[in-house]
Motif scaffolding. Sequence first.
Motif, PDB file in Angstrom:
ATOM      1  N   VAL A 101       1.098  -1.130  -0.062  1.00 26.36           N
ATOM      2  CA  VAL A 101       0.002   0.111   0.061  1.00 26.36           C
ATOM      3  C   VAL A 101       1.107   1.072   0.207  1.00 26.36           C
ATOM      4  O   VAL A 101       0.511   2.298   0.014  1.00 26.36           O
ATOM      5  N   THR A 102       2.174   0.982  -0.303  1.00 26.90           N
ATOM      6  CA  THR A 102       3.066   2.224  -0.004  1.00 26.90           C
ATOM      7  C   THR A 102       2.966   3.119  -1.212  1.00 26.90           C
ATOM      8  O   THR A 102       2.710   3.145  -2.406  1.00 26.90           O
ATOM      9  N   VAL A 119      10.018   7.001  -9.146  1.00 27.53           N
ATOM     10  CA  VAL A 119      10.808   5.634  -8.598  1.00 27.53           C
ATOM     11  C   VAL A 119      11.448   4.992  -9.828  1.00 27.53           C
ATOM     12  O   VAL A 119      10.609   4.780 -10.795  1.00 27.53           O
ATOM     13  N   TRP A 120      12.494   4.681  -9.534  1.00 31.10           N
ATOM     14  CA  TRP A 120      13.207   3.944 -10.979  1.00 31.10           C
ATOM     15  C   TRP A 120      12.570   2.884 -11.649  1.00 31.10           C
ATOM     16  O   TRP A 120      12.623   2.806 -13.012  1.00 31.10           O
ATOM     17  N   GLN A 121      12.074   1.764 -10.631  1.00 27.20           N
ATOM     18  CA  GLN A 121      11.488   0.564 -11.239  1.00 27.20           C
ATOM     19  C   GLN A 121      10.122   1.082 -11.783  1.00 27.20           C
ATOM     20  O   GLN A 121       9.336   0.270 -12.190  1.00 27.20           O
ATOM     21  N   GLY A 122       9.533   2.322 -11.709  1.00 24.66           N
ATOM     22  CA  GLY A 122       8.252   2.569 -12.159  1.00 24.66           C
ATOM     23  C   GLY A 122       7.303   3.039 -10.763  1.00 24.66           C
ATOM     24  O   GLY A 122       6.388   3.829 -11.044  1.00 24.66           O
ATOM     25  N   SER A 123       7.247   2.746  -9.989  1.00 23.30           N
ATOM     26  CA  SER A 123       6.309   2.644  -8.661  1.00 23.30           C
ATOM     27  C   SER A 123       6.645   1.934  -7.697  1.00 23.30           C
ATOM     28  O   SER A 123       7.842   1.238  -7.820  1.00 23.30           O
ATOM     29  N   ALA A 124       6.306   2.358  -6.339  1.00 23.24           N
ATOM     30  CA  ALA A 124       6.741   1.554  -5.211  1.00 23.24           C
ATOM     31  C   ALA A 124       6.472   0.110  -5.146  1.00 23.24           C
ATOM     32  O   ALA A 124       7.250  -0.588  -4.755  1.00 23.24           O
ATOM     33  N   ALA A 125       5.256  -0.220  -5.726  1.00 27.93           N
ATOM     34  CA  ALA A 125       4.950  -1.792  -5.925  1.00 27.93           C
ATOM     35  C   ALA A 125       5.805  -2.516  -6.864  1.00 27.93           C
ATOM     36  O   ALA A 125       6.501  -3.513  -6.324  1.00 27.93           O
ATOM     37  N   GLN A 126       6.277  -1.832  -8.007  1.00 26.46           N
ATOM     38  CA  GLN A 126       7.352  -2.428  -8.718  1.00 26.46           C
ATOM     39  C   GLN A 126       8.630  -2.740  -8.265  1.00 26.46           C
ATOM     40  O   GLN A 126       9.417  -3.532  -8.244  1.00 26.46           O
ATOM     41  N   GLN A 127       8.998  -1.636  -7.138  1.00 28.21           N
ATOM     42  CA  GLN A 127      10.109  -1.713  -6.419  1.00 28.21           C
ATOM     43  C   GLN A 127      10.170  -2.714  -5.589  1.00 28.21           C
ATOM     44  O   GLN A 127      11.178  -3.605  -5.375  1.00 28.21           O
ATOM     45  N   THR A 128       9.004  -3.025  -4.956  1.00 31.89           N
ATOM     46  CA  THR A 128       8.920  -4.106  -3.973  1.00 31.89           C
ATOM     47  C   THR A 128       8.942  -5.512  -4.544  1.00 31.89           C
ATOM     48  O   THR A 128       9.622  -6.521  -4.090  1.00 31.89           O
ATOM     49  N   ILE A 198       0.323   5.016 -11.832  1.00 33.13           N
ATOM     50  CA  ILE A 198      -0.764   5.939 -12.109  1.00 33.13           C
ATOM     51  C   ILE A 198      -1.685   5.924 -10.786  1.00 33.13           C
ATOM     52  O   ILE A 198      -2.048   7.040 -10.116  1.00 33.13           O
ATOM     53  N   VAL A 199      -1.887   4.688 -10.057  1.00 28.63           N
ATOM     54  CA  VAL A 199      -2.671   4.874  -9.027  1.00 28.63           C
ATOM     55  C   VAL A 199      -2.264   5.425  -7.734  1.00 28.63           C
ATOM     56  O   VAL A 199      -2.619   6.000  -6.943  1.00 28.63           O
ATOM     57  N   GLU A 200      -0.706   5.092  -7.777  1.00 31.22           N
ATOM     58  CA  GLU A 200      -0.349   5.735  -6.401  1.00 31.22           C
ATOM     59  C   GLU A 200      -0.083   7.370  -6.594  1.00 31.22           C
ATOM     60  O   GLU A 200      -0.120   8.108  -5.585  1.00 31.22           O
TER      61      GLU A 200
END
Length: 224
Positions: A101-102, A119-128, A198-200
């Motif tokens: 949920v970050t 975020v380099w990976q695209g999103s916080a979720a993709q980083q995770t 987009i959602v973040e």
Amino acid sequence: MSNETVAILGGTGNLGFGLAVRLAKAGVPIVIGSRDAGRAQEAAERALAIVPGADVTGDENGAAAAAAGKIVAITVPYASSASTVKSVAESLREDQIVLDVTVPLGPAVGGKPTQLIGVWQGSAAQQTQSLVPKGVRVVSALHTIDGASLTDLDAQLDQDTLVCGDRKADKEPVIELINKIGSGLRPVDAGRLEMSRIVEGLTPLLIGMNIRFKAHSGIKITGV
């Protein structure tokens, strides 16, 4: 998964604690995780004061993740997100789902909560997803729900939450879990994990609106 324990890492914070209380009220066994086991146990005691008789315990993050069934939720601030995921990586099991949920908000780098960090990976979720062990899947959701509304069990949420993940099979248990919360909160499948970018970005938008209108705003998707 009705009787499976859900771990909420960062459950001592506003959003994580609110999620713990709502799910505990719905009868879901909860283990609150924190870097400090004592703080986690204190949060569990606070949750039990709100939901007497619920199945809520507290432990250190790694032990909490190891005690979880299918779902481990990451609800920590973005500044400690990567370190938290790395610290529990050995406790995660193949086929577990990490519910992220970050949101990468400005305070993580000394900025404002109405700012979104790239975020380099695209999103916080993709980083995770890039940090969890092979076989562990990441699903993101609950970015636009505020902790105060979750903690207030009398509050009607009356909004949607967008759920992102690369496989339908991963999103289904998360959607099932969110549906247990009730109070008008509806999970909506928003597509692949890359949509999290987009959602973040909706979170700082809503924070700004909440400040401007002194409200607890959310989103609704029409036509679905």
